[in-house]
Design a protein around this motif. Sequence first.
Motif, short mmCIF file in Angstrom:
data_model
loop_
_atom_site.label_atom_id
_atom_site.label_comp_id
_atom_site.label_asym_id
_atom_site.label_seq_id
_atom_site.Cartn_x
_atom_site.Cartn_y
_atom_site.Cartn_z
N ARG A 67 0.83 -1.20 0.00
CA ARG A 67 0.00 0.00 0.00
C ARG A 67 0.88 1.26 0.00
O ARG A 67 0.65 2.20 0.76
N SER A 68 1.88 1.26 -0.86
CA SER A 68 2.86 2.35 -0.87
C SER A 68 2.38 3.54 -1.70
O SER A 68 2.97 3.92 -2.71
N SER A 69 1.28 4.13 -1.28
CA SER A 69 0.80 5.34 -1.94
C SER A 69 1.67 6.51 -1.51
O SER A 69 1.93 6.70 -0.33
N HIS A 70 2.13 7.28 -2.49
CA HIS A 70 3.08 8.35 -2.20
C HIS A 70 2.58 9.65 -2.80
O HIS A 70 2.31 9.73 -4.00
N VAL A 71 2.46 10.68 -1.96
CA VAL A 71 1.84 11.92 -2.40
C VAL A 71 2.60 12.57 -3.54
O VAL A 71 1.99 13.12 -4.48
N TYR A 72 3.94 12.51 -3.54
CA TYR A 72 4.69 13.16 -4.61
C TYR A 72 4.61 12.39 -5.92
O TYR A 72 4.62 12.98 -6.99
N LYS A 73 4.52 11.07 -5.83
CA LYS A 73 4.30 10.29 -7.05
C LYS A 73 2.93 10.62 -7.63
O LYS A 73 2.76 10.73 -8.85
N ARG A 74 1.95 10.80 -6.76
CA ARG A 74 0.59 11.14 -7.22
C ARG A 74 0.58 12.52 -7.86
O ARG A 74 -0.02 12.72 -8.93
N LEU A 75 1.26 13.48 -7.26
CA LEU A 75 1.34 14.82 -7.84
C LEU A 75 2.04 14.78 -9.19
O LEU A 75 1.60 15.41 -10.16
N TYR A 76 3.12 14.02 -9.27
CA TYR A 76 3.88 13.91 -10.51
C TYR A 76 3.02 13.32 -11.62
O TYR A 76 2.99 13.82 -12.74
N ARG A 77 2.31 12.25 -11.28
CA ARG A 77 1.46 11.61 -12.28
C ARG A 77 0.38 12.56 -12.77
O ARG A 77 0.09 12.68 -13.97
N ASN A 78 -0.23 13.30 -11.83
CA ASN A 78 -1.29 14.24 -12.22
C ASN A 78 -0.76 15.35 -13.11
O ASN A 78 -1.44 15.79 -14.05
N VAL A 79 0.45 15.83 -12.85
CA VAL A 79 1.04 16.88 -13.68
C VAL A 79 1.33 16.34 -15.08
O VAL A 79 1.08 17.02 -16.09
N LEU A 80 1.86 15.11 -15.17
CA LEU A 80 2.17 14.54 -16.48
C LEU A 80 0.93 14.36 -17.34
O LEU A 80 1.02 14.33 -18.57
N GLN A 81 -0.22 14.24 -16.73
CA GLN A 81 -1.46 14.05 -17.49
C GLN A 81 -1.94 15.34 -18.15
O GLN A 81 -2.82 15.30 -19.01
N ILE A 82 -1.36 16.48 -17.78
CA ILE A 82 -1.80 17.75 -18.35
C ILE A 82 -1.36 17.83 -19.81
O ILE A 82 -0.17 17.73 -20.12
N ALA A 83 -2.30 17.99 -20.70
CA ALA A 83 -1.99 17.95 -22.14
C ALA A 83 -1.23 19.18 -22.60
O ALA A 83 -0.33 19.08 -23.44
N ARG B 182 11.45 14.50 -11.51
CA ARG B 182 11.39 13.16 -10.92
C ARG B 182 12.62 12.89 -10.05
O ARG B 182 12.51 12.33 -8.96
N GLN B 183 13.80 13.31 -10.53
CA GLN B 183 15.01 13.11 -9.72
C GLN B 183 14.96 13.92 -8.43
O GLN B 183 15.41 13.46 -7.38
N ALA B 184 14.41 15.13 -8.51
CA ALA B 184 14.27 15.95 -7.30
C ALA B 184 13.40 15.24 -6.27
O ALA B 184 13.69 15.26 -5.06
N ILE B 185 12.33 14.60 -6.74
CA ILE B 185 11.45 13.86 -5.84
C ILE B 185 12.18 12.65 -5.27
O ILE B 185 12.11 12.37 -4.06
N GLU B 186 12.88 11.92 -6.13
CA GLU B 186 13.61 10.72 -5.67
C GLU B 186 14.65 11.10 -4.63
O GLU B 186 14.83 10.41 -3.62
N ASN B 187 15.37 12.18 -4.85
CA ASN B 187 16.46 12.57 -3.97
C ASN B 187 15.99 13.12 -2.64
O ASN B 187 16.67 12.99 -1.62
N ASN B 188 14.80 13.74 -2.63
CA ASN B 188 14.41 14.52 -1.45
C ASN B 188 13.12 14.07 -0.77
O ASN B 188 12.89 14.46 0.39
N LYS B 189 12.30 13.28 -1.46
CA LYS B 189 11.01 12.94 -0.87
C LYS B 189 10.74 11.44 -0.81
O LYS B 189 9.68 11.04 -0.31
N ILE B 190 11.62 10.62 -1.35
CA ILE B 190 11.39 9.16 -1.35
C ILE B 190 12.55 8.48 -0.63
O ILE B 190 13.70 8.74 -0.93
#
Length: 254
Positions: free
Chosen positions: A133-149, A246-254
């Motif tokens: 159940r590894s739901s991660h808020v920054y991954k969710r934010l990242y995914r939502n931003v990538l969906q913006i056309a 994505r690297q900023a998130i990996e380095n600082n939030k995961i």
Amino acid sequence: MNNNYLEYSLTPTNLLMVSSIDFDPNDEWIEKIKISSMPGHFHFNLKFELRENAIKQSQARLKQKCNMLLAIIEDELSFSYGIKLYHPHFLGLFLDGDRQLATHQGIIIEPITLSQSDEESLLNKICEVVQNRSSHVYKRLYRNVLQIADPIARFMLLYSLMQLALEADNQKEVDNFIRITTWYDSNLDRITTRKRASYKETIYSWLRNAIGHTQESYIIGGRSYSFEEILVEVDRFVDELSLITRQAIENNKI
């Protein structure tokens, strides 16, 4: 074959997959999740097979549970390789042959391909995050931003998300991070557009500020560039910015 399940079709806009996996999600109602793909197609199938005790639950609660697990899967797909996703296509909730109608439809654009080892690694990672159940808020934010056309909106929100992940108080801190990434090219640095200042900014910060200032034209290397030409550059660099974010998130939030 389990006759009680929820089924989805998930459409990455830029990924072709051939590998498949099925696993126990470690859930009280879901016995197995099957992720399978069709060679040459842009979508793959997700089947959530239900345990016997799940039949007593309301359809709304079952959909809510599956949607929660599906969101974790989408987050991992998006974050691992920058895969863009749209709404999943709900194929139906099957309970003893009783099927609900589909309500969402995916969108197909351009493909990217992964090696089989990368595909298997991704699917195993999906299995792991669902089980934990590894739901991660920054991954969710990242995914939502990538969906913006719109690439302009996507660029600006990616930059803001990067700044948020870095907990940066100013642009200098953001540029300092960008300069240590593998995507940084010092030849693309530009003199700031701020008045009475002459320091250089990374191309990403420069473009972000150019959008914010919305001048009619900019002088770059002795040539005048229209604002429309700046927007073309934003479209050119937005995918690289997504990797840096994505690297900023990996380095600082995961």
